[in-house]
Write a protein that holds these residues in place. Structure first.
Motif, mmCIF file in Angstrom:
data_model
loop_
_atom_site.group_PDB
_atom_site.id
_atom_site.type_symbol
_atom_site.label_atom_id
_atom_site.label_comp_id
_atom_site.label_asym_id
_atom_site.label_seq_id
_atom_site.Cartn_x
_atom_site.Cartn_y
_atom_site.Cartn_z
ATOM 1 N N ARG A 100 -45.422 -24.190 -26.258
ATOM 2 C CA ARG A 100 -44.070 -24.254 -25.711
ATOM 3 C C ARG A 100 -43.824 -23.062 -24.799
ATOM 4 O O ARG A 100 -44.422 -22.003 -24.960
ATOM 5 N N ARG A 102 -41.118 -21.415 -24.815
ATOM 6 C CA ARG A 102 -40.450 -20.456 -25.694
ATOM 7 C C ARG A 102 -40.863 -20.766 -27.139
ATOM 8 O O ARG A 102 -40.560 -21.848 -27.649
ATOM 9 N N GLY A 106 -38.270 -17.429 -31.687
ATOM 10 C CA GLY A 106 -37.101 -16.783 -31.083
ATOM 11 C C GLY A 106 -35.795 -17.271 -31.664
ATOM 12 O O GLY A 106 -34.973 -16.485 -32.139
ATOM 13 N N ASP A 140 -35.102 -27.570 -23.136
ATOM 14 C CA ASP A 140 -35.356 -26.858 -24.385
ATOM 15 C C ASP A 140 -34.306 -27.277 -25.422
ATOM 16 O O ASP A 140 -33.381 -26.529 -25.725
ATOM 17 N N PHE A 143 -33.163 -24.918 -28.431
ATOM 18 C CA PHE A 143 -32.192 -23.848 -28.236
ATOM 19 C C PHE A 143 -30.777 -24.346 -28.519
ATOM 20 O O PHE A 143 -29.989 -23.683 -29.199
ATOM 21 N N GLU A 219 -37.950 -22.433 -20.548
ATOM 22 C CA GLU A 219 -36.975 -21.626 -21.274
ATOM 23 C C GLU A 219 -35.583 -21.865 -20.701
ATOM 24 O O GLU A 219 -35.386 -21.948 -19.490
ATOM 25 N N PRO A 222 -34.428 -16.261 -20.332
ATOM 26 C CA PRO A 222 -35.445 -15.377 -20.913
ATOM 27 C C PRO A 222 -35.093 -14.959 -22.343
ATOM 28 O O PRO A 222 -33.933 -14.923 -22.735
ATOM 29 N N GLU A 223 -36.127 -14.651 -23.127
ATOM 30 C CA GLU A 223 -35.929 -14.154 -24.491
ATOM 31 C C GLU A 223 -35.304 -12.765 -24.447
ATOM 32 O O GLU A 223 -35.641 -11.952 -23.577
ATOM 33 N N GLU A 226 -38.390 -8.667 -26.125
ATOM 34 C CA GLU A 226 -39.571 -8.576 -25.271
ATOM 35 C C GLU A 226 -40.708 -7.884 -26.010
ATOM 36 O O GLU A 226 -40.495 -7.188 -26.991
#
Length: 549
Positions: A100, A102, A106, A140, A143, A219, A222-223, A226
Motif C-alpha cells: 500500500r 500508506r 499509520g 485510501d 483513512f 496517500e 503525507p504521514e 516520518e
C-alpha cells in the motif's frame, strides 16, 4: 504568523509534554514557515517535532496546539515509540496484505494515541481530524474508515469527522458503521499487547485496505510520523518476539481471519518475513544489508575468540605529545597527560596523543593478534543468504565476527565455479558481514591457486585458515595432482587449517587430517553455527605456537 505561533507554542508545549510525562525531555518544536500540507509532523529517527505554520493557519488549528503537539509526542513515546516497533508491525502487515502507499500502521497508531488523549482534548482532536480533506477518499478508504472509528469512539454524530466523504463512503461500504463500532468497543480492551491489537484492527480494516476497483492507491496526505527503519532495525524486527507469537496464535484460534490468511500468518519464519520487507524503498542492496545485520545478530550468540597468531613487532616506547584529530584511533589518546596538561574542560574537547617509536631499531617483541582467512562455499546446494538463513554463511559470520571481537582482523573469499574475495585483512564487522552475503550459485570449485598464493604472500604472518564446505570438496581435492601438495603446505604453515565439512566422507576426512588439517564434521546443516562456535574451543586446545615454515 510565525511569531504569534511561536508564542502559542511556548504555552502549549509544556502542557502537551505533561500529557505523557512531566519528566519527558524533548526539544522545543521547530516551526516551518513553508509547510502547507501538514500542520505537524514528527521525525522518529531524529526524534524532533515540526509545526507547519501555513497549514495550521489554513485549517484554523491555532487553538488546538496542545492536542496537536500531544498527538505527535505520542508517536515518539508510545505508538510506535521506536522504528523497530514500527518495522515489526509493517512486516506482519505485509505478510498477507498487498503493498500500500500508506501502511495501515499509520491509522492504527492514530487511534491508539487519540484514545489515550481523549477526554479533556477530545474537542481539539476532533477539530484536527475534521480538518482533513477527504474528497479523494476513494484512493485510501482505510483513512476515512479510521475517522468513522473515532466518531464511534467518542460518540460523535455520523459524518462529523468524515466530512465530504460521508455519503459516498456509506454507499460504497454498506455496514461499515458496525465495523467501526466493533473496533471502538473491542480494540482498546486488548491492550497492552500492541501486536494483538493490530491484528484485531487488521481483521476488520482489511475490507477498506484496498481502494475500489479502478482507483489508483495513494496517500490521502503525507504521514505525520516520518522516518524509515535502518537495516539494523529491520534485522531486529525479522525475528518475532514472544508477544507477537502469542498474538498470532490467538488471532488464528479465534478465527479473526479467513483460512488462507490464517495459514500465512502461522508461517512467520525468516523467509516469509524477509520477503515482506519493502523492496521498493530498500532495493536489493538494502535488503542484503538488512540480512547481513540479521546474520550479525545471530552470530552474536556464538561468538568466540580465535587463537592468537604470533607476530613480531618493534618494541615501542612513548615519546612526544601531539594533538589528537578526528579519524585518529581513540585508543591512542593519552588521557592522563591530557587532563594534567589541559584540564578537564579543555582536555575533553582537545585530547592529546602520545607518539610511540622503537627504542632501538630492530629490537622486537612478541605481539599477539588474531588473523583469520575464511573460504566459504556458496554453490547452488545452499540457499541465497539474502532470502533465507544459509547455515554455512552464518558459520562464516560467526568466525569473522569472533576474530574482530578478539581484536584481530579477517579476510574472506566466497567461491562456487568462480570466486569473489575481500582480500584485505579487515577490522570492520559491517564490511565483512556485508561481503559474506555474496552468493554465486552453480557448481563447486575450490580455488587451490588462491590458497597457494596466500601461503606464499603471508610468509611471515600466516593466518588461521578455515574452509566451510561440503563433500564436493573431495572432488575438487582430487581434480588436479598439484592440489594435495598445496593443501598440505597450507596445513603445515598455517597456525591452523580447519575444514568445517558438511556430511563428510570419513575416509576423505582422515586423508585431510593426515595432511595436517583439522576436520570438524558437521552432520546436519543446522549444526553449522554450533560447530563454528565449538571450533573456538578446538583451536584453543593447546597454547598458540608461532607460524610454522
Amino acid at each position: 504568523m510565525t511569531e504569534r505561533l511561536a508564542a502559542l507554542v511556548d504555552e502549549a508545549f509544556p502542557r502537551a509534554v505533561a500529557r505523557w510525562s512531566p519528566f519527558l525531555l524533548l526539544a522545543r518544536p521547530a516551526i516551518d514557515p513553508d509547510e502547507e500540507k501538514l500542520p505537524a509532523r514528527v521525525n522518529l529517527r531524529a526524534r524532533t517535532l515540526t509545526l507547519g505554520a501555513p497549514a495550521i493557519e489554513a485549517r484554523g488549528l491555532e487553538g488546538a496546539l496542545e492536542a496537536l503537539l500531544a498527538h505527535e509526542i505520542g508517536h515518539l513515546v508510545a505508538f510506535p515509540g521506536t522504528l523497530v516497533a514500527e518495522a515489526r508491525l509493517r512486516l506482519l502487515e505485509r505478510t498477507f496484505l498487498p503493498r500500500r502507499a500508506r501502511p495501515l500502521t499509520g491509522v492504527f497508531h492514530e487511534l491508539l494515541i487519540n484514545e489515550r488523549l481523549g477526554g479533556a482534548l477530545e474537542e481539539d482532536l476532533c477539530a484536527i481530524l475534521s480538518s482533513h480533506d477527504t474528497t479523494a477518499w476513494r484512493r485510501d478508504p482505510a483513512f476515512v474508515f479510521h475517522l468513522a472509528v473515532h466518531e464511534e469512539l467518542w460518540q460523535r454524530p455520523p459524518g462529523e469527522l468524515m466530512g465530504e466523504a460521508f455519503e459516498a463512503f456509506e454507499a460504497e461500504f454498506p455496514g461499515y458503521r458496525a465495523d467501526a463500532q466493533l473496533l471502538a468497543q473491542n480494540l482498546f480492551a486488548l491492550a497492552p499487547n500492541v501486536t494483538l491489537q493490530f491484528l484485531y484492527f487488521m481483521s476488520i480494516a482489511l475490507r477498506y485496505a484496498i481502494p475500489p476497483e479502478g482507483e489508483r492507491a495513494a496517500e490521502a496526505e503525507p504521514e505525520c510520523a516520518e522516518g524509515e527503519p535502518s537495516p539494523e532495525e529491520w534485522a531486529e524486527a525479522l525475528v518475532p518476539q514472544a508477544a507477537e507469537k502469542q498474538a498470532v496464535r490467538r488471532a488464528i484460534e479465534e478465527r479473526w481471519f479467513p483460512q488462507e490468511i490464517a495459514k500465512v500468518l502461522a508461517e512467520q519464519g525468516i523467509e516469509r518475513r524477509s520477503a515482506a520487507m519493502p523492496g521498493q524503498s530498500l532495493g536489493r542492496s538494502g535488503i542484503a544489508e538488512v540480512m547481513a545485520a540479521h546474520y550479525r545478530r545471530e552470530a552474536e550468540r556464538f561468538l568466540f575468540k580465535p587463537p592468537p597468531v604470533r607476530l613480531r613487532a618493534d618494541e615501542l616506547v612513548p615519546t612526544t605529545l601531539d594533538d589528537w584529530e578526528p579519524g585518529d584511533p581513540v585508543g591512542a589518546i593519552d588521557w592522563v597527560a591530557t587532563l594534567i596538561g589541559r584540564g578537564e574542560t579543555l582536555g575533553a574537547a582537545m585530547p592529546m596523543t602520545r607518539e610511540r617509536m622503537a627504542d632501538e631499531e630492530g629490537l622486537e617483541d612478541t605481539v599477539w593478534q588474531g588473523r583469520t582467512e575464511i573460504y566459504l562455499d556458496v554453490s547452488g546446494s545452499m540457499p541465497d543468504p539474502t532470502r533465507s538463513i544459509n547455515a554455512m554463511t552464518l558459520a562464516a559470520q560467526i568466525l569473522a565476527m569472533g576474530t574482530l571481537r578478539a581484536g584481530g582482523a579477517a579476510r574472506a573469499l566466497v567461491y562456487s565455479t568462480e570466486h569473489e574475495s575481500h582480500w584485505t585483512f579487515c577490522r570492520s564487522e559491517r564490511i565483512l558481514s556485508r561481503f559474506l552475503m555474496s552468493y554465486i550459485g552453480g557448481g563447486t570449485e575450490f580455488p587451490f591457486d588462491v590458497l597457494n598464493d596466500s601461503v606464499e604472500e603471508q610468509r611471515r604472518e600466516q593466518p588461521v585458515r578455515i574452509i566451510i564446505t561440503d563433500r564436493d570438496f573431495d572432488g575438487n581435492y582430487d581434480a588436479r595432482p598439484e592440489n594435495a601438495p598445496i593443501f598440505a603446505r597450507a596445513a603445515a604453515r598455517s597456525p591452523a587449517l580447519v575444514l568445517l565439512l558438511h556430511a563428510p566422507d570419513m575416509k576423505a576426512a582422515r586423508r585431510y587430517e593426515a595432511a595436517g588439517a583439522k576436520v570438524v564434521p558437521v552432520r546436519t546443516l543446522d549444526d553449522f553455527p554450533r560447530m563454528a562456535a565449538a571450533l573456538s574451543f578446538s583451536l584453543f586446545d593447546r597454547p598458540a605456537e608461532g607460524p610454522r615454515h
